[in-house]
Scaffold this motif. Structure first.
Motif, PDB file in Angstrom:
ATOM      1  N   ASN A 182      47.368 -94.629  45.338  1.00  0.00           N
ATOM      2  CA  ASN A 182      47.343 -95.211  44.000  1.00  0.00           C
ATOM      3  C   ASN A 182      46.653 -94.281  43.005  1.00  0.00           C
ATOM      4  O   ASN A 182      47.081 -94.148  41.848  1.00  0.00           O
ATOM      5  N   ASP A 222      49.030 -91.520  42.157  1.00  0.00           N
ATOM      6  CA  ASP A 222      50.070 -92.028  41.259  1.00  0.00           C
ATOM      7  C   ASP A 222      49.569 -92.096  39.822  1.00  0.00           C
ATOM      8  O   ASP A 222      50.303 -91.777  38.878  1.00  0.00           O
ATOM      9  N   ALA A 223      48.330 -92.530  39.646  1.00  0.00           N
ATOM     10  CA  ALA A 223      47.757 -92.615  38.305  1.00  0.00           C
ATOM     11  C   ALA A 223      47.659 -91.233  37.666  1.00  0.00           C
ATOM     12  O   ALA A 223      47.854 -91.078  36.453  1.00  0.00           O
ATOM     13  N   ALA A 283      51.259 -90.412  36.535  1.00  0.00           N
ATOM     14  CA  ALA A 283      52.009 -91.439  35.816  1.00  0.00           C
ATOM     15  C   ALA A 283      52.538 -90.998  34.462  1.00  0.00           C
ATOM     16  O   ALA A 283      53.661 -91.333  34.080  1.00  0.00           O
ATOM     17  N   ASP A 284      51.749 -90.262  33.699  1.00  0.00           N
ATOM     18  CA  ASP A 284      52.132 -89.933  32.319  1.00  0.00           C
ATOM     19  C   ASP A 284      52.761 -88.552  32.179  1.00  0.00           C
ATOM     20  O   ASP A 284      52.934 -88.062  31.067  1.00  0.00           O
TER      21      ASP A 284
END
Length: 266
Positions: A16, A19-20, A23-24
């Protein structure tokens, strides 16, 4: 190694966090070069998809995994071939493929009893250790991604899995350099990100490594040179180990240069 439930929940949490970090990212960010020569952020994520796919197969289909290993000519060639299906993907497709694969791998590892041996690249290992390998892969390749994106990473005590795996595989550096290993292992006195003290490795060893647990993990995954880390060796074998440490088998690769990250990623 730590308890199976802990390593599995930490595997999810580490995924997680990665992924963060991704993400952008736009297409420019996916193409950014990382400190690993010739590898962009896209390469790093493609590699993680490949490794997690192998881990899923090892847990779900041991016979199929062994057949895959039997067909490998060289590990380097297998790595390059494993990236090919994913490198043409656009960023949004790539991260979705990564999320789908890691979820499948998490489910597969969750279904295997913690002590059951599953096949892996060199020898069978317990399923809990294979989960720790996944955390190590995300720690290492996530560091490359963070460096490429110029993001300061927030480390947690999840690095304990990487540190424990490093202690478990302490002899890999000797094998890669063709050096005889000492008859006795090393003791590791480490400071966790939370401030706790972890004592790992050969607890009765006279020679030891002391310092931050994160620094040990960065050294053993060859994401930082020892000169840029706050690790101290007590004894000649411990000092030699700091020059050759790696938590994976195979070629050492060029690693990182002294001073390259003297003020970064710590």
């Amino acid at each position: 190694m730590t308890q199976h439930s802990d390593v599995l929940s930490d595997l999810v949490a580490e995924g997680n966090a990665l992924d963060a970090l991704l993400a952008d990212g736009g297409e420019t960010e996916w193409a950014r070069p990382t400190p690993a020569e010739g590898w962009s952020v896209r390469h790093q994520v493609a590699h993680l998809i490949m490794v997690f796919g192998l881990a899923e197969k090892a847990a779900e289909d041991p016979a199929g995994f062994k057949a895959f290993l039997a067909g490998i000519t060289t590990f380097g060639e297998a790595v390059q071939n494993g990236l090919k299906p994913y490198l043409p993907l656009e960023g949004a497709q790539l991260i979705e493929t990564w999320r789908t694969q890691r979820a499948a791998t998490e489910r597969a590892l969750n279904r295997v009893p913690q002590e059951r041996l599953v096949p892996w690249l060199v020898r069978p290992i317990p399923a809990a250790v294979l989960a720790a390998v996944g955390i190590m892969e995300m720690f290492a390749h996530g560091q490359d991604i963070a460096d490429a994106l110029e993001v300061e990473r927030q480390y947690t005590d999840r690095v304990r899995h990487v540190a424990e795996y490093t202690c478990l595989t302490w002899e890999f550096g000797y094998e890669s350099h063709g050096l005889p290993r000492p008859r006795k292992g090393l003791r590791f006195e480490l400071t966790a990100p939370s401030g706790q003290t972890w004592t790992l490795g050969a607890l009765d060893a006279e020679q030891q490594i002391t310092g931050p647990a994160v620094d040990l993990c960065l050294l053993a995954t060859r994401r930082r040179h020892r000169d840029d880390l706050a690790l101290t060796a007590s004894g000649p074998d411990a000092d030699q180990w700091l020059d050759i440490a790696q938590a994976y088998r195979g070629p050492t690769g060029p690693g990182r240069r002294p001073g390259q990250f003297a003020r970064a990623g710590r």
